[in-house]
Design a protein around this motif. Structure first.
Motif, PDB file in Angstrom:
ATOM      1  N   VAL A  75       0.852  -1.187   0.000  1.00 11.47           N
ATOM      2  CA  VAL A  75       0.000   0.000   0.000  1.00 11.47           C
ATOM      3  C   VAL A  75       0.886   1.235   0.000  1.00 11.47           C
ATOM      4  CG1 VAL A  75      -1.714   1.362   1.242  1.00 11.47           C
ATOM      5  CG2 VAL A  75      -1.901  -1.126   1.217  1.00 11.47           C
ATOM      6  N   TRP A  76       0.665   2.107  -1.001  1.00 11.97           N
ATOM      7  CA  TRP A  76       1.335   3.409  -1.061  1.00 11.97           C
ATOM      8  C   TRP A  76       0.317   4.462  -0.639  1.00 11.97           C
ATOM      9  CZ3 TRP A  76       6.423   4.052  -2.322  1.00 11.97           C
ATOM     10  CH2 TRP A  76       7.055   2.971  -2.948  1.00 11.97           C
ATOM     11  N   THR A  77       0.638   5.237   0.389  1.00 12.70           N
ATOM     12  CA  THR A  77      -0.241   6.309   0.832  1.00 12.70           C
ATOM     13  C   THR A  77       0.474   7.633   0.622  1.00 12.70           C
ATOM     14  OG1 THR A  77      -1.230   4.865   2.518  1.00 12.70           O
ATOM     15  CG2 THR A  77      -1.594   7.242   2.729  1.00 12.70           C
ATOM     16  N   THR A  78       0.016   8.388  -0.354  1.00  9.15           N
ATOM     17  CA  THR A  78       0.617   9.681  -0.663  1.00  9.15           C
ATOM     18  C   THR A  78       0.036  10.742   0.260  1.00  9.15           C
ATOM     19  OG1 THR A  78       0.909   9.062  -2.990  1.00  9.15           O
ATOM     20  CG2 THR A  78       0.986  11.420  -2.464  1.00  9.15           C
ATOM     21  N   ARG A  79       0.910  11.491   0.937  1.00 13.65           N
ATOM     22  CA  ARG A  79       0.483  12.545   1.856  1.00 13.65           C
ATOM     23  C   ARG A  79       0.458  13.906   1.171  1.00 13.65           C
ATOM     24  NH1 ARG A  79      -1.913   9.306   5.392  1.00 13.65           N
ATOM     25  NH2 ARG A  79      -0.468   7.748   6.272  1.00 13.65           N
ATOM     26  N   ASP A  80       1.421  14.166   0.300  1.00 18.75           N
ATOM     27  CA  ASP A  80       1.457  15.426  -0.440  1.00 18.75           C
ATOM     28  C   ASP A  80       2.129  15.196  -1.788  1.00 18.75           C
ATOM     29  OD1 ASP A  80       4.486  16.373  -0.417  1.00 18.75           O
ATOM     30  OD2 ASP A  80       4.083  15.680   1.616  1.00 18.75           O
ATOM     31  N   PRO A  81       1.806  15.972  -2.803  1.00 18.04           N
ATOM     32  CA  PRO A  81       0.932  17.151  -2.746  1.00 18.04           C
ATOM     33  C   PRO A  81      -0.561  16.824  -2.801  1.00 18.04           C
ATOM     34  CG  PRO A  81       1.755  16.874  -4.965  1.00 18.04           C
ATOM     35  CD  PRO A  81       2.429  15.807  -4.132  1.00 18.04           C
ATOM     36  N   VAL A  82      -0.944  15.636  -3.262  1.00 20.34           N
ATOM     37  CA  VAL A  82      -2.357  15.260  -3.359  1.00 20.34           C
ATOM     38  C   VAL A  82      -2.565  13.964  -2.585  1.00 20.34           C
ATOM     39  CG1 VAL A  82      -4.265  14.704  -4.898  1.00 20.34           C
ATOM     40  CG2 VAL A  82      -2.521  16.333  -5.643  1.00 20.34           C
ATOM     41  N   PRO A  83      -3.265  14.004  -1.468  1.00 15.00           N
ATOM     42  CA  PRO A  83      -3.487  12.785  -0.682  1.00 15.00           C
ATOM     43  C   PRO A  83      -4.242  11.722  -1.486  1.00 15.00           C
ATOM     44  CG  PRO A  83      -4.005  14.736   0.618  1.00 15.00           C
ATOM     45  CD  PRO A  83      -3.829  15.200  -0.799  1.00 15.00           C
ATOM     46  N   SER A  84      -3.772  10.493  -1.400  1.00 14.89           N
ATOM     47  CA  SER A  84      -4.411   9.377  -2.093  1.00 14.89           C
ATOM     48  C   SER A  84      -3.745   8.106  -1.605  1.00 14.89           C
ATOM     49  CB  SER A  84      -4.254   9.503  -3.614  1.00 14.89           C
ATOM     50  OG  SER A  84      -2.886   9.458  -3.984  1.00 14.89           O
ATOM     51  N   SER A  85      -4.284   6.968  -1.997  1.00 20.70           N
ATOM     52  CA  SER A  85      -3.646   5.702  -1.657  1.00 20.70           C
ATOM     53  C   SER A  85      -3.797   4.728  -2.806  1.00 20.70           C
ATOM     54  CB  SER A  85      -4.243   5.105  -0.376  1.00 20.70           C
ATOM     55  OG  SER A  85      -5.569   4.656  -0.595  1.00 20.70           O
ATOM     56  N   LEU A  86      -2.840   3.819  -2.889  1.00 23.71           N
ATOM     57  CA  LEU A  86      -2.828   2.813  -3.947  1.00 23.71           C
ATOM     58  C   LEU A  86      -2.515   1.462  -3.313  1.00 23.71           C
ATOM     59  CD1 LEU A  86      -2.701   1.893  -6.955  1.00 23.71           C
ATOM     60  CD2 LEU A  86      -0.278   2.488  -6.906  1.00 23.71           C
ATOM     61  N   LEU A  87      -3.429   0.516  -3.467  1.00 19.04           N
ATOM     62  CA  LEU A  87      -3.224  -0.852  -3.013  1.00 19.04           C
ATOM     63  C   LEU A  87      -2.896  -1.715  -4.219  1.00 19.04           C
ATOM     64  CD1 LEU A  87      -3.497  -3.362  -1.118  1.00 19.04           C
ATOM     65  CD2 LEU A  87      -5.961  -3.283  -1.598  1.00 19.04           C
ATOM     66  N   VAL A  88      -1.786  -2.427  -4.148  1.00 15.19           N
ATOM     67  CA  VAL A  88      -1.383  -3.329  -5.222  1.00 15.19           C
ATOM     68  C   VAL A  88      -1.223  -4.724  -4.643  1.00 15.19           C
ATOM     69  CG1 VAL A  88       0.333  -3.840  -7.000  1.00 15.19           C
ATOM     70  CG2 VAL A  88      -0.151  -1.468  -6.395  1.00 15.19           C
ATOM     71  N   THR A  89      -1.955  -5.675  -5.172  1.00 19.54           N
ATOM     72  CA  THR A  89      -1.809  -7.078  -4.795  1.00 19.54           C
ATOM     73  C   THR A  89      -1.698  -7.884  -6.083  1.00 19.54           C
ATOM     74  OG1 THR A  89      -4.115  -7.838  -4.860  1.00 19.54           O
ATOM     75  CG2 THR A  89      -3.436  -6.570  -2.922  1.00 19.54           C
ATOM     76  N   PRO A  90      -1.345  -9.163  -6.003  1.00 21.17           N
ATOM     77  CA  PRO A  90      -1.318  -9.979  -7.217  1.00 21.17           C
ATOM     78  C   PRO A  90      -2.698 -10.133  -7.852  1.00 21.17           C
ATOM     79  CG  PRO A  90      -0.001 -11.004  -5.499  1.00 21.17           C
ATOM     80  CD  PRO A  90      -0.763  -9.885  -4.851  1.00 21.17           C
ATOM     81  N   GLU A  91      -3.758  -9.846  -7.087  1.00 20.53           N
ATOM     82  CA  GLU A  91      -5.113 -10.035  -7.597  1.00 20.53           C
ATOM     83  C   GLU A  91      -5.793  -8.762  -8.059  1.00 20.53           C
ATOM     84  OE1 GLU A  91      -4.242 -11.225  -4.441  1.00 20.53           O
ATOM     85  OE2 GLU A  91      -3.660 -13.139  -5.354  1.00 20.53           O
ATOM     86  N   LYS A  92      -5.389  -7.600  -7.512  1.00 23.48           N
ATOM     87  CA  LYS A  92      -6.127  -6.386  -7.835  1.00 23.48           C
ATOM     88  C   LYS A  92      -5.291  -5.144  -7.598  1.00 23.48           C
ATOM     89  CE  LYS A  92      -8.181  -6.115  -3.204  1.00 23.48           C
ATOM     90  NZ  LYS A  92      -9.441  -6.110  -2.435  1.00 23.48           N
ATOM     91  N   LEU A  93      -5.795  -4.040  -8.133  1.00 20.78           N
ATOM     92  CA  LEU A  93      -5.237  -2.708  -7.909  1.00 20.78           C
ATOM     93  C   LEU A  93      -6.401  -1.816  -7.516  1.00 20.78           C
ATOM     94  CD1 LEU A  93      -2.740  -0.703 -10.053  1.00 20.78           C
ATOM     95  CD2 LEU A  93      -4.973   0.274  -9.550  1.00 20.78           C
ATOM     96  N   GLY A 100     -10.996   8.436   1.133  1.00 17.96           N
ATOM     97  CA  GLY A 100     -11.027   6.994   1.332  1.00 17.96           C
ATOM     98  C   GLY A 100     -11.914   6.238   0.373  1.00 17.96           C
ATOM     99  N   LYS A 101     -12.635   6.954  -0.474  1.00 17.25           N
ATOM    100  CA  LYS A 101     -13.531   6.294  -1.416  1.00 17.25           C
ATOM    101  C   LYS A 101     -12.751   5.742  -2.611  1.00 17.25           C
ATOM    102  CE  LYS A 101     -17.624   9.037  -0.266  1.00 17.25           C
ATOM    103  NZ  LYS A 101     -18.670   9.955  -0.781  1.00 17.25           N
ATOM    104  N   VAL A 102     -13.185   4.588  -3.090  1.00 16.57           N
ATOM    105  CA  VAL A 102     -12.533   3.958  -4.236  1.00 16.57           C
ATOM    106  C   VAL A 102     -12.766   4.785  -5.485  1.00 16.57           C
ATOM    107  CG1 VAL A 102     -12.458   1.926  -5.710  1.00 16.57           C
ATOM    108  CG2 VAL A 102     -12.731   1.652  -3.243  1.00 16.57           C
TER     109      VAL A 102
END
Length: 209
Positions: A75-93, A100-102
């Motif tokens: 999981v990459w959680t970007t704090r700045d400049p634009v808050p967001s998160s990216l979950l990467v697994t072998p099954e999904k992105l 927090g909304k997809v």
């Protein structure tokens, strides 16, 4: 910024000096590097990412934190400049906004190229270079008693459409990753203060859902 970089890669697919060890055979190098890495269920830390786009002089810089969990993904959680998160697994992105909304979700079984990129990213951050050697030619060297550097060159046509080269370096952790894309863009990620842990905390568990 990390999510933009990964999306560009997916589109393309579907579309330090130091003491070297010259006697080390190429096929033994991934194992030798892996032996220097910390093998823990969880590795967490902060990151600084600098992305350079071909034709633009000013880089895009972002900061945040990451969590790599064995058997789960990253999981990459970007704090700045634009808050967001990216979950990467072998099954999904899965990409989420600041609320927090997809915002976007892709399944690996519907996007085979995404599976390749997702698995490669997880392997790089965990230091699983044996699995990467199936998709990349791996060269490099051990540096001193603890360090190492590796260069990954894609060996199949699909991966070459996305990556020109990947460079990694570190010690007991992966410290620096440089992705050179086939289109001329590049991304440098510095892993800051990585530490090992036995399990995810409650907040991190939620990020992997």
């Amino acid at each position: 910024m990390m999510r933009r970089s990964l999306l560009r890669t997916l589109a393309a697919l579907t579309t330090l000096g130091g003491l070297a060890v010259p006697s080390l055979h190429a096929e033994d190098l991934p194992a030798a590097v892996a032996a220097r890495l910390t093998d823990a269920p969880v590795i967490r830390g902060q990151f600084e990412q600098t992305r350079r786009l071909a034709g633009f002089s000013n880089p895009l810089v972002s900061h945040g934190d990451f969590v790599v969990a064995r058997g789960r993904g990253v999981v990459w959680t970007t704090r700045d400049p634009v808050p967001s998160s990216l979950l990467v697994t072998p099954e999904k992105l899965v990409m989420r906004g600041a609320d927090g909304k997809v915002q976007q979700q892709m399944r690996a079984d519907a996007q085979p190229a995404m599976r390749v990129v997702g698995e490669s990213m997880i392997a790089m951050l965990r230091g699983d270079f044996r699995s990467l050697s199936g998709r990349f030619a791996v060269t490099g060297k051990l540096v001193g008693s603890k360090g190492w550097t590796l260069t990954l060159t894609p060996t199949d046509a699909g991966t070459r459409r996305a990556f020109a080269r990947i460079e990694l370096s570190g010690d007991q952790y992966v410290r620096d990753v440089k992705l050179e894309e086939a289109g001329g863009d590049s991304t440098v990620v510095k892993m800051i203060n990585p530490v090992a842990a036995n399990r995810l905390d409650a907040a991190e568990e939620q990020r992997f859902e």
